[in-house]
Design a protein around this motif. Structure first.
Motif: not given
Length: 398
Positions: A7, A13-14, A17, A128, A132, A136-137, A140-141, A144, A277
């Motif tokens: 992770e 990660y932000r 993304i 992505v 992620s 938080q998938l 994130s999707y 996107y 989520d």
């Protein structure tokens, strides 16, 4: 069922993304600047309706068929290489459009244009998932897909305005320049597989791993429900304008219905991703979303007034966000990180082929039994694919 992954820190990660969202937005914006304009350009070069149809079909066919193998190459050769190659192809095809002089030139160019988009789309989706955290998938999707749908929505209007102002050929040159900028940004900001520890061993995996993946029941379930959902989406995109025109709606009203569907779909992507989520059971949200999608299609086929069409298309937009966002995030959960390119390639293949199939078949059905039964049949296809999804995934779902 969830593949383990390291992770990343929230800040890193932000940022990455946001990079993927920006690249996705720019890639689809530049692509859709050209897509609605090329048929008009083809007519200016002397193409008839059949040739125009062949040109667009060539793009859809190559995008659908090659998303799958390019996803596999992204797993084996690295995501950054495949995205970069796709952007180069997109740039070159835009330049070639600017210098083409015969309709068959456009046909050949669009075959390669489809290849470029097939390399970009699924690979960025895999990025992505790679970047992620598992928790938080959905968000994130959601972000996107909001970005790419915004690009798809703004591209046609921007392309039409530029073409009207400067002409077709300068539009293609401007699009090429923008793709070149996107390519440079991708080179600078997209991380290579070596900087993603869980992908560092992708190239060493057995070549037969794709066969194992094709027997992966939860993945097959996600592909099936996507195929069925896009069969329904293709019905709406292709035949809704004709049905509304038959109900004596004006072109302005038809445009309003489509704008509402696109707007609701885009705006609800991020909230629906966050909902998946929070709930944790993405497969349940996917089932609900696709069942609502089928129901809204059936209702659309029964509508006869503008308010009824607006209500049905609002439900359709929300249902698409509920279903497709959950399915995309679920794919990232159920496959190993090193196989996400192939998995997302298959996902994109189902998107294109589902829409192509409904566009090709439903015209004949409408001629036999009318719009209402045809939209109901499309809803049935969505419902059956949802049932198949449940049967395939129920034993693997918590």
């Amino acid at each position: 069922m969830t593949a383990p992954s390291q992770e990343p820190s929230p800040r890193s990660y932000r940022f990455l993304i946001i990079v993927c969202c920006g690249l996705g937005f720019a890639s689809y914006l530049t692509s859709y600047m050209r897509i609605p304009v090329v048929p008009l350009f083809a007519q200016d070069l002397g193409a008839g309706a059949v040739m125009v149809g062949l040109i667009n079909s060539a793009f859809l066919l190559t995008s659908g068929v090659f998303s799958f193998p390019f996803g596999l190459l992204a797993d084996r050769w690295g995501r950054k290489l495949v995205v970069s190659a796709g952007l180069i192809v997109s740039l070159v095809t835009s330049v070639l459009l600017a210098v083409s002089t015969l309709p068959w030139h456009l046909l050949v160019i669009y075959l390669f244009f489809g290849l470029g988009l097939a390399a970009i789309g699924p690979t960025l989706m895999a990025y992505v998932a790679d970047l992620s955290p598992p928790s938080q998938l959905g968000s994130s999707y959601g972000a996107y897909t909001l970005a790419i749908y915004t690009g798809m929505s703004l591209g046609p209007g921007l392309g039409g305005w530029v073409a009207d102002w400067l002409g077709f050929r300068l539009l293609f040159i401007i699009a090429a320049a923008l793709v070149g900028l996107v390519f440079l940004l991708a080179l600078v900001y997209l991380p290579s597989s070596g900087h993603l520890p869980h992908l560092a061993t992708a190239a060493s995996r057995p070549a037969s791993s794709w066969r194992t993946l094709l027997r992966h029941r939860p993945l097959l379930a996600c592909w099936l429900i996507t195929l069925g959902g896009c069969f329904g989406l293709g019905t709406f995109i292709t035949f809704a304008p004709l049905y509304m025109k038959a109900q004596n709606l004006s072109l302005r009203d038809i445009g309003l219905v489509f704008a509402l569907q696109a707007g609701v779909n885009a705006i609800s992507r991020l909230p629906c991703g966050r909902l998946s989520d929070w709930l944790g059971r993405r497969w349940l949200q996917a089932i609900a979303g696709f069942l609502f999608l089928g129901g809204s299609l059936a209702a659309f086929g029964l509508a006869t007034t503008l308010p009824a069409f607006l209500l049905a298309t609002t439900v359709l937009g929300i249902a698409m966000s509920l279903g497709f966002t959950s399915a995309g995030a679920l794919i990232a959960e159920v496959v190993p990180a090193t196989d996400r390119g192939l998995a997302m390639g298959g996902y994109n293949t189902c998107i294109y082929l589902g829409q192509m199939t409904s566009s090709a078949l439903l015209g004949l059905v409408i001629g036999w039994c009318g719009y209402a039964l045809s939209f109901a049949l499309s809803a049935l296809v969505v419902a059956l694919s949802t049932a198949g999804f449940y049967l395939l995934i129920r034993d693997a779902s918590p």
